[in-house]
Design an enzyme around this catalytic site. Structure first.
Site, PDB file in Angstrom:
ATOM      1  N   ALA A   1      22.950 -25.857  15.443  1.00  0.00           N
ATOM      2  CA  ALA A   1      21.910 -26.806  15.033  1.00  0.00           C
ATOM      3  C   ALA A   1      21.836 -27.005  13.518  1.00  0.00           C
ATOM      4  O   ALA A   1      22.006 -28.126  13.016  1.00  0.00           O
ATOM      5  CB  ALA A   1      20.566 -26.328  15.581  1.00  0.00           C
TER       6      ALA A   1
ATOM      7  N   ARG B   1      27.546 -38.232   6.313  1.00  0.00           N
ATOM      8  CA  ARG B   1      26.965 -39.569   6.454  1.00  0.00           C
ATOM      9  C   ARG B   1      26.660 -40.158   5.074  1.00  0.00           C
ATOM     10  O   ARG B   1      26.853 -41.325   4.823  1.00  0.00           O
ATOM     11  CB  ARG B   1      25.643 -39.448   7.240  1.00  0.00           C
ATOM     12  CG  ARG B   1      25.518 -40.441   8.379  1.00  0.00           C
ATOM     13  CD  ARG B   1      24.318 -40.091   9.240  1.00  0.00           C
ATOM     14  NE  ARG B   1      24.669 -39.162  10.297  1.00  0.00           N
ATOM     15  CZ  ARG B   1      23.922 -38.154  10.722  1.00  0.00           C
ATOM     16  NH1 ARG B   1      22.752 -37.903  10.176  1.00  0.00           N
ATOM     17  NH2 ARG B   1      24.331 -37.376  11.698  1.00  0.00           N
TER      18      ARG B   1
ATOM     19  N   SER C   1      27.365 -27.320  18.193  1.00  0.00           N
ATOM     20  CA  SER C   1      26.209 -28.213  18.425  1.00  0.00           C
ATOM     21  C   SER C   1      25.745 -28.244  19.872  1.00  0.00           C
ATOM     22  O   SER C   1      25.784 -29.282  20.528  1.00  0.00           O
ATOM     23  CB  SER C   1      26.552 -29.649  17.983  1.00  0.00           C
ATOM     24  OG  SER C   1      26.888 -29.657  16.629  1.00  0.00           O
TER      25      SER C   1
ATOM     26  N   CYS D   1      18.342 -24.194  23.996  1.00  0.00           N
ATOM     27  CA  CYS D   1      17.029 -24.469  24.596  1.00  0.00           C
ATOM     28  C   CYS D   1      17.168 -24.909  26.052  1.00  0.00           C
ATOM     29  O   CYS D   1      16.236 -24.759  26.841  1.00  0.00           O
ATOM     30  CB  CYS D   1      16.303 -25.564  23.812  1.00  0.00           C
ATOM     31  SG  CYS D   1      16.399 -25.353  22.032  1.00  0.00           S
TER      32      CYS D   1
ATOM     33  N   ASN E   1      17.223 -27.955  13.109  1.00  0.00           N
ATOM     34  CA  ASN E   1      17.757 -29.309  12.956  1.00  0.00           C
ATOM     35  C   ASN E   1      17.223 -29.992  11.700  1.00  0.00           C
ATOM     36  O   ASN E   1      17.968 -30.611  10.953  1.00  0.00           O
ATOM     37  CB  ASN E   1      17.421 -30.148  14.194  1.00  0.00           C
ATOM     38  CG  ASN E   1      18.394 -29.872  15.322  1.00  0.00           C
ATOM     39  OD1 ASN E   1      19.548 -30.286  15.268  1.00  0.00           O
ATOM     40  ND2 ASN E   1      17.950 -29.138  16.321  1.00  0.00           N
TER      41      ASN E   1
ATOM     42  N   TRP F   1     -12.576 -39.258  27.331  1.00  0.00           N
ATOM     43  CA  TRP F   1     -12.546 -38.361  26.165  1.00  0.00           C
ATOM     44  C   TRP F   1     -11.332 -37.451  26.351  1.00  0.00           C
ATOM     45  O   TRP F   1     -11.351 -36.575  27.219  1.00  0.00           O
ATOM     46  CB  TRP F   1     -13.804 -37.513  26.079  1.00  0.00           C
ATOM     47  CG  TRP F   1     -14.978 -38.257  25.527  1.00  0.00           C
ATOM     48  CD1 TRP F   1     -15.898 -38.973  26.237  1.00  0.00           C
ATOM     49  CD2 TRP F   1     -15.340 -38.372  24.159  1.00  0.00           C
ATOM     50  NE1 TRP F   1     -16.810 -39.521  25.391  1.00  0.00           N
ATOM     51  CE2 TRP F   1     -16.500 -39.179  24.093  1.00  0.00           C
ATOM     52  CE3 TRP F   1     -14.803 -37.880  22.959  1.00  0.00           C
ATOM     53  CZ2 TRP F   1     -17.127 -39.491  22.894  1.00  0.00           C
ATOM     54  CZ3 TRP F   1     -15.439 -38.195  21.774  1.00  0.00           C
ATOM     55  CH2 TRP F   1     -16.586 -38.992  21.733  1.00  0.00           C
TER      56      TRP F   1
ATOM     57  N   ARG G   1     -14.840 -32.148  19.176  1.00  0.00           N
ATOM     58  CA  ARG G   1     -16.279 -32.407  19.121  1.00  0.00           C
ATOM     59  C   ARG G   1     -17.061 -31.101  19.185  1.00  0.00           C
ATOM     60  O   ARG G   1     -17.962 -30.853  18.412  1.00  0.00           O
ATOM     61  CB  ARG G   1     -16.647 -33.278  20.317  1.00  0.00           C
ATOM     62  CG  ARG G   1     -17.520 -34.445  20.002  1.00  0.00           C
ATOM     63  CD  ARG G   1     -17.695 -35.325  21.197  1.00  0.00           C
ATOM     64  NE  ARG G   1     -18.017 -34.594  22.418  1.00  0.00           N
ATOM     65  CZ  ARG G   1     -17.936 -35.111  23.633  1.00  0.00           C
ATOM     66  NH1 ARG G   1     -17.510 -36.352  23.808  1.00  0.00           N
ATOM     67  NH2 ARG G   1     -18.253 -34.395  24.688  1.00  0.00           N
TER      68      ARG G   1
END
Ligand code: FAD
Length: 454
Positions: free
Chosen positions: A5, A16, A34, A38, A302, A431, A439
Site C-alpha cells: 500500500a 505520475r 499492491s 483487508c 495509501n 433525526w 443533541r
C-alpha cells in the site's frame, strides 16, 4: 522498500508527477505487490472467490508504468552514508547493492507471534499476507476442522471469527483483555461481546493463552490457557502487529515511543531529508489527543504513500495526522469508532461528558429498520467533540464518517446538531442517530456549564 500500500502508492504517485525524470527501483521480498490484506477475512469467508481479486496492481502493471519492481528481493541493510541499500535476490541468493538519492521505507508491520510452547504446531495460522490466507484456506479445505480458536479479539480476530462461522466451523475467541474490541470503551465492547455470543461464538475474556498442544501427528489439538484447555482443530492468531523498523533502527533512524519511525508531515524522517517512510512502519499524530500512536491501517498507508510520492517528485503534500477512525464487522454487527475512548480522553487530560443513544438504522416503521447504538464524548464546557463509537446492524458503521469529519474540523457537539444530513425513511430516522447523540451531548455539555468546577 516494500511494494504494497504505502510503497507502491508512493512510487506510482511520483511516476505520475515526474514521469521519466524519476527512476524508481522497488524491492519486495514477498510474491505479491499492491494487494489488499483487508480482504483476506472475506476471501476466507467465501465472499471473494480468488486471491487475484485482492490484487490492485500486479508487478507487471507496475513495470508497465516504468517502475523497476524487483519481486522476491529483500533489502537487508540501509547504508545512509553511502546512499545505498544491500539487497538479496531470494530466488538466486545473489546479494548486491543499489544506490539511491531518496529512500522510501514502506516495510509495513510484523504480526505478533507469541513465543509460547507449541505455537509452531500444524494448523496454527497467521493472516497477514495473501500467502497466509491461501495456507489457511487450503487447510480448511483439506483438514475440514470442526472447532477453531481465534486468539485475539481485535478487529482481525472478530473478522476471522465471522469468516470461520460462515464456513460452518464452531469458533471460540480468546482474549486476555476483559472484552473483545478494546478499541472501544468497555460498555460498547460489551455489546459486541453479547452479539458474538448470540451468533454462537464462544468468547473467553480475561484469558491469557499459555501454549498450544499438538497431537502425535503434530497437528494442533488444543489451546492452553490460564483457565484450562480449549479443544481446537485449527487456530488463527490475531494478536496485532508492531512496526517493522529493524533496518531503519540499525541505520540510526529515530523511532517513537510505540516503535514506529517518526516523520514530519511530509513523511520525511526527522533529520533525514531524503529518507521517507509511510504505512504500518511509522507512528502518526493523533490530532485529537495531540499524542503519537501506531495506527496500522491501510487507509493511512495509501494516503501517506501518495503524500511521499508528491514530495519525492518535487510537488508538495502533507499527512497532518489521524483522528482514529476505524470500522469493522462480525456477521450482521457493525462496529465503528473515531476519536478518543474515555481512557484516551483521560490520559490526554480532557474533562468530558459522554452520552449513549439507542436508535434505528432506518425510519422505525420502515421494513428492515434495525437497532444501533451511538456513544458520543465531548469536552466539558467547550463542547468540542472528542470521540464517537457505534455498534449496530447493517447501515450503522459508516455513519461514523460524519463524526470523523466533525472531529477533523474541531466541531462542537452543538454545531453538529445543525448538520444538514440526508434523510429519507429507507436510510435513517428523521433525526439521524448521530444528530440525536449530538443533541444529547450538547445538553450534557450545557449542564456542565451550569455546574461549578472545571
Ligand atoms: C487480515 C487483515 C485485515 C485488514 N483489514 C483492514 C481494514 O479493513 N482496513 C484498513 O484500513 N486496514 C486493514 N488492514 C491493515 C492494512 O492491510 C495495512 O495497514 C496495510 O497493508 C499497510 O500497508 P503498508 O504498505 O504499510 O505495509 P504492508 O502492506 O505490510 O506492506 C509492506 C511490504 O513490505 C515488504 N517488506 C518488508 N520488509 C522488506 C524488506 N526488508 N525488503 C523488501 N520488502 C520488504 C513486505 O513483504 C510487504 O509486502 C488489515 C490487515 C490485515 C492483515
Amino acid at each position: 522498500m516494500g511494494a504494497d500500500a504505502a510503497g507502491m502508492s508512493a512510487a506510482s504517485q511520483a511516476k505520475r508527477i515526474a514521469g521519466d525524470e524519476v527512476q524508481i527501483v522497488a524491492f519486495e521480498r514477498g510474491a505479491h505487490s499492491s494487494y489488499s490484506a483487508c480482504g483476506i477475512p472475506y476471501w476466507v469467508a467465501g465472499d471473494i472467490d480468488k486471491p487475484e481479486r485482492l490484487i490492485a496492481r500486479s508487478p507487471q502493471a507496475h513495470r508497465r508504468n516504468g517502475i523497476d519492481l524487483r519481486m522476491r528481493s529483500e533489502v537487508e541493510e540501509i547504508d545512509l552514508a553511502a546512499g545505498q541499500v544491500a539487497a538479496r535476490d531470494l530466488a538466486s541468493g545473489r546479494s548486491y547493492r543499489e544506490g539511491f538519492d531518496s529512500l522510501v521505507i514502506a516495510t509495513g508491520a510484523v504480526p505478533v507471534r507469541p513465543s509460547l510452547p507449541g505455537v509452531d504446531a500444524d494448523g496454527v495460522f497467521g493472516v497477514q499476507t495473501l500467502d497466509d490466507g491461501a495456507a489457511l484456506l487450503a487447510d480448511l479445505e483439506r483438514a475440514r476442522p470442526r472447532r477453531a480458536v481465534v486468539v485475539g479479539g481485535g478487529y482481525i480476530g472478530v473478522e476471522m471469527a465471522e469468516a470461520l462461522v460462515r464456513r460452518g466451523v464452531a469458533v471460540t475467541v480468546v482474549d486476555q483483555a476483559a472484552q473483545p474490541m478494546t478499541t472501544l470503551d468497555p460498555d460498547m465492547a460489551a455489546s459486541v461481546h453479547q452479539a458474538m455470543e448470540d451468533l454462537g461464538i464462544e468468547v473467553h475474556t480475561d484469558t491469557a493463552v499459555t501454549g498450544f498442544e499438538a497431537a502425535a501427528d503434530g497437528r494442533i489439538r488444543s489451546v492452553l490457557t490460564a483457565h484450562g484447555s480449549i479443544p481446537a482443530d485449527v487456530v488463527v492468531l490475531g494478536l496485532g502487529v508492531r512496526p517493522n523498523t529493524v533496518l531503519g533502527q540499525h541505520a540510526g533512524l529515530p523511532l517513537g515511543d510505540h516503535g514506529g519511525l517518526r516523520t514530519n508531515v511530509q513523511m520525511q524522517i526527522l533529520g533525514h531529508d531524503q529518507v521517507w517512510a509511510g504505512g504500518d512502519c511509522v507512528e502518526v499524530l493523533n490530532l485529537v489527543s495531540g499524542q503519537y500512536q501506531h495506527v496500522p491501517l491501510g487507509t493511512h498507508a495509501n494516503k501517506q504513500g501518495r503524500v511521499i510520492g508528491h514530495n519525492l517528485a518535487g510537488s508538495y503534500a502533507t499527512f497532518p495526522g489521524v483522528v482514529g477512525t476505524a470500522v469493522s464487522k462480525v456477521c450482521h454487527l457493525e462496529i465503528a469508532r473515531t476519536g478518543l475512548r474515555e481512557r484516551d480522553a483521560r490520559r490526554a487530560g480532557f474533562a468530558y461528558v459522554t452520552v449513549t443513544v439507542r436508535s434505528d438504522t432506518k425510519a422505525g416503521y420502515f421494513p428492515g429498520a434495525r437497532p444501533m447504538t451511538v456513544k458520543m464524548t465531548a469536552e466539558r464546557r467547550s463542547g468540542r467533540l472528542l470521540g464517537a463509537q457505534i455498534v449496530g446492524n447493517e447501515g450503522s458503521a459508516k455513519r461514523i464518517d460524519t463524526a470523523a469529519t466533525a472531529l477533523w474540523n474541531r466541531m462542537t457537539v452543538e454545531d453538529m446538531t445543525a448538520l444538514d444530513l440526508g434523510y429519507a425513511p429507507p436510510f435513517s430516522p428523521v433525526w439521524d442517530p448521530i444528530l440525536v447523540a449530538a443533541r444529547q451531548a450538547a445538553a450534557a455539555v450545557r449542564q456542565t456549564g451550569a455546574d461549578r468546577g472545571p
